[in-house]
Motif scaffolding. Structure first.
Motif, mmCIF file in Angstrom:
data_model
loop_
_atom_site.group_PDB
_atom_site.id
_atom_site.type_symbol
_atom_site.label_atom_id
_atom_site.label_comp_id
_atom_site.label_asym_id
_atom_site.label_seq_id
_atom_site.Cartn_x
_atom_site.Cartn_y
_atom_site.Cartn_z
ATOM 1 N N LEU A 11 3.297 -0.946 4.175
ATOM 2 C CA LEU A 11 2.728 0.392 4.004
ATOM 3 C C LEU A 11 3.846 1.394 3.774
ATOM 4 N N VAL A 18 4.307 5.450 3.246
ATOM 5 C CA VAL A 18 3.677 6.764 3.290
ATOM 6 C C VAL A 18 4.642 7.780 2.686
ATOM 7 N N SER A 23 5.273 4.410 7.966
ATOM 8 C CA SER A 23 5.733 3.444 6.968
ATOM 9 C C SER A 23 6.354 2.251 7.685
ATOM 10 N N THR A 57 0.665 5.383 -0.044
ATOM 11 C CA THR A 57 -0.277 6.468 0.129
ATOM 12 C C THR A 57 0.469 7.727 0.547
ATOM 13 N N ALA A 58 -0.272 8.797 0.740
ATOM 14 C CA ALA A 58 0.360 10.076 1.079
ATOM 15 C C ALA A 58 0.090 10.443 2.531
ATOM 16 N N GLN A 97 -3.450 10.798 4.810
ATOM 17 C CA GLN A 97 -4.501 9.910 4.321
ATOM 18 C C GLN A 97 -4.871 8.858 5.379
ATOM 19 N N ARG A 98 -5.918 8.103 5.033
ATOM 20 C CA ARG A 98 -6.394 7.022 5.889
ATOM 21 C C ARG A 98 -6.410 5.731 5.078
ATOM 22 N N VAL A 99 -5.988 4.636 5.713
ATOM 23 C CA VAL A 99 -5.994 3.344 5.032
ATOM 24 C C VAL A 99 -6.582 2.280 5.957
ATOM 25 N N LEU A 149 0.864 -1.174 0.000
ATOM 26 C CA LEU A 149 0.000 0.000 0.000
ATOM 27 C C LEU A 149 0.903 1.227 0.000
#
Lengths: 114, 114
Positions: free
Chosen positions: B111, B113, B86, B13-14, B17-19, B11
């Motif tokens: 993850l 980020v 991360s 993402t920035a 954000q929410r995951v 995953l």
């Protein structure tokens, strides 16, 4: 408080050498469980062994053996005649009876060279 | 294969954000654990659920939450993400959450980020 110490950060051996991974733990409980897990390069942690605090018998499984010594709060792991496939990070862990947290050591990275 | 499944595998993402990370335990296991593995913090216990109820909390940030559903699958929600989040997030399951139970780990969700 619970604590697990794996003082060896990295160990490098040549194939067929024997290697011992050290694990020292701290707990105030008289009943607790100790575990070893293996994390190969693929990333997934794999359970190797569980030992409860009342069972100080050493255990052997193939090339793997474990030495539990309550007097020194140690639960060491020996690989005999190491192989390249043994290359991984090995974690020692502690869980107290009635406690719900598993405390992992920092891990020991084992490199076995051909 | 441990029988524990985790999705997604990766995953990206920035920040901010929410995951949601998803875990399905081994068939028959009632307890689910979440761990975070990062280079500087090692393997950190986040939270444990047993049969739908929260059983133990570890070093879980307030921005993180989890739940276990009636079908026993679990989700870990991470919000207001920061670069330091991360990591590799593992789910593990065990038969009934007792201290003596070994945990079976999933393959993890990595993850990142940005």
């Amino acid at each position: 408080a619970q604590k697990v110490t794996q003082a060896q950060t990295e160990i490098s051996v040549v194939e067929k050498e024997d290697v011992t991974l050290d694990c020292v733990y701290e707990t105030r409980d008289t009943t607790y469980y100790l575990f070893w897990y293996k994390q190969p390069p693929s990333g997934e942690l794999v359970f190797l062994i569980r030992r409860n605090s009342f069972d100080e018998q050493n255990e052997i499984s193939g090339r793997y053996s474990w030495n539990f010594q309550k007097s020194t709060s140690s639960f060491n792991f020996t690989i005999t005649a190491s192989q390249v496939v043994d290359s991984a990070v090995y974690f020692c862990a502690l869980k107290e009876t009635g406690g719900f947290k598993t405390i992992f050591g920092a891990g020991t990275r084992l490199f076995v060279k051909a | 294969d441990s029988g524990v499944t985790q999705t997604p595998k990766h995953l990206i993402t920035a920040t901010g954000q929410r995951v949601t990370l998803r875990c399905s335990p081994r068939s028959g296991d009632l307890s689910v654990y979440w761990y975070q593995q990062s280079l500087d913090q090692g393997l950190q216990f986040l939270i444990q659920y047993y049969n739908g109820e929260e059983r133990a909390k570890g070093n879980i940030l307030e921005r993180f939450s989890a739940q276990q559903f009636p079908d026993l699958h679990s989700e870990l929600n991470l919000s207001s993400l920061e670069l330091g989040d991360s990591a590799l997030y593992f789910c593990a399951s065990s038969a009934d959450g007792g201290s003596y139970n070994e945990q079976f780990f999933g393959p993890g969700t990595r993850l990142t980020v940005l």
